[in-house]
Design a protein around this motif. Sequence first.
Motif, PDB file in Angstrom:
ATOM      1  N   GLN A   1       0.605  -1.134   0.021  1.00 29.55           N
ATOM      2  CA  GLN A   1       0.054   0.164   0.051  1.00 29.55           C
ATOM      3  C   GLN A   1       0.724   1.146  -0.157  1.00 29.55           C
ATOM      4  OE1 GLN A   1      -3.095  -0.429  -0.537  1.00 29.55           O
ATOM      5  NE2 GLN A   1      -2.936  -2.649  -0.203  1.00 29.55           N
ATOM      6  N   THR A   2       2.270   1.084   0.204  1.00 27.71           N
ATOM      7  CA  THR A   2       3.165   2.137   0.176  1.00 27.71           C
ATOM      8  C   THR A   2       3.680   2.376  -1.171  1.00 27.71           C
ATOM      9  OG1 THR A   2       3.291   2.234   2.686  1.00 27.71           O
ATOM     10  CG2 THR A   2       5.000   3.375   1.494  1.00 27.71           C
ATOM     11  N   LYS A   3       3.865   3.300  -1.602  1.00 26.60           N
ATOM     12  CA  LYS A   3       4.399   3.559  -2.917  1.00 26.60           C
ATOM     13  C   LYS A   3       6.205   3.866  -2.886  1.00 26.60           C
ATOM     14  CE  LYS A   3       3.103   6.193  -6.542  1.00 26.60           C
ATOM     15  NZ  LYS A   3       2.675   7.388  -7.478  1.00 26.60           N
ATOM     16  N   PHE A   4       6.981   2.836  -3.185  1.00 31.37           N
ATOM     17  CA  PHE A   4       8.439   3.108  -3.016  1.00 31.37           C
ATOM     18  C   PHE A   4       8.713   3.482  -4.264  1.00 31.37           C
ATOM     19  CE2 PHE A   4       7.352   0.520   0.598  1.00 31.37           C
ATOM     20  CZ  PHE A   4       8.161   0.741   1.727  1.00 31.37           C
ATOM     21  N   LEU A   5       9.816   4.311  -4.244  1.00 25.02           N
ATOM     22  CA  LEU A   5      10.199   5.072  -5.454  1.00 25.02           C
ATOM     23  C   LEU A   5      11.956   5.236  -5.456  1.00 25.02           C
ATOM     24  CD1 LEU A   5       7.883   7.890  -6.355  1.00 25.02           C
ATOM     25  CD2 LEU A   5       7.838   5.862  -7.229  1.00 25.02           C
ATOM     26  N   LYS A   6      12.640   5.222  -6.245  1.00 31.44           N
ATOM     27  CA  LYS A   6      14.011   5.474  -6.288  1.00 31.44           C
ATOM     28  C   LYS A   6      14.579   6.436  -7.562  1.00 31.44           C
ATOM     29  CE  LYS A   6      15.570   1.385  -8.719  1.00 31.44           C
ATOM     30  NZ  LYS A   6      16.574   0.039  -8.586  1.00 31.44           N
ATOM     31  N   SER A   7      15.530   7.199  -7.220  1.00 29.11           N
ATOM     32  CA  SER A   7      15.796   8.022  -8.529  1.00 29.11           C
ATOM     33  C   SER A   7      17.262   8.350  -8.314  1.00 29.11           C
ATOM     34  CB  SER A   7      15.000   9.291  -8.303  1.00 29.11           C
ATOM     35  OG  SER A   7      15.694  10.210  -9.394  1.00 29.11           O
ATOM     36  N   ILE A   8      18.120   8.444  -9.152  1.00 32.82           N
ATOM     37  CA  ILE A   8      19.526   8.732  -9.308  1.00 32.82           C
ATOM     38  C   ILE A   8      19.478  10.392  -8.767  1.00 32.82           C
ATOM     39  CG2 ILE A   8      21.574   9.387 -10.576  1.00 32.82           C
ATOM     40  CD1 ILE A   8      20.652   6.852 -12.362  1.00 32.82           C
ATOM     41  N   SER A   9      20.218  10.608  -7.709  1.00 34.89           N
ATOM     42  CA  SER A   9      19.973  11.988  -6.952  1.00 34.89           C
ATOM     43  C   SER A   9      20.168  12.924  -7.869  1.00 34.89           C
ATOM     44  CB  SER A   9      21.182  11.974  -6.035  1.00 34.89           C
ATOM     45  OG  SER A   9      22.323  11.779  -6.748  1.00 34.89           O
TER      46      SER A   9
END
Length: 238
Positions: A140-148
């Motif tokens: 239910q939680t949206k997990f995201l990642k991004s190159i800084s």
Amino acid sequence: MQDPNEDTEWNDILRKKGILPPKEIPKDDDEEEQVLQQQSVVKTYESMTLEELEENEDEFGEDDEAAIEMYRQKRLAEWKASQMKNVFGEVVEISGQDYIKEVNKAGDGIWVVLHLYKQGIPLCSFINQHLRTLARKFPQTKFLKSISTTCIPNYPDHNLPTIFVYFEGDMKAQFIGPLVFGGMNLKVDELEWRLSETGAVKTDLEENPRKQIEDKLMSSIRSSLPPRKDRDSEDEDY
């Protein structure tokens, strides 16, 4: 003109002949009020939530039970559908162009965990592994990642890894730099506890797992020390 509802012998004759309609039987005031209340309840249960249907269950009449059960099932189906819409279950890579849509406009009731990282930094890779585990555990939680630097231009490497936590587009917490995470000794349940303290996930952990490690460490230190009297005698020798 004579009142057709008046209780007279002439009116009785006219009713028998079918010239006047049958005389109305007055309803008891309490009975009439009860009917009105039931009608009011029946009119409102269509717009009730599941919780409200449960709370007002005793107010409904037997004739309403089938209709109410139908609406209960309808509300339950709507709730399940809304839950299914908000199932994520994985860590999604985003760029700076996706930021507003995926973070600021994530939607009502949505928690977002965003990890800013860079390839080649071991702790960043380590945290990405932990986040993949947590994303499956808390869909239910949206997990995201991004190159800084693709997300925030010129973001300094010494601030990595960084985790931002958002709720309905507003930032609720931030974890910046390797010291905050405790380095490569960070366990997945420790990260889970950190996120649960912000509200982003609902953990089943009963206490901070880091505390257990610290307690064991202090216990081992105490057990390795000589008894107090021996230490005092050693101090006197000096």
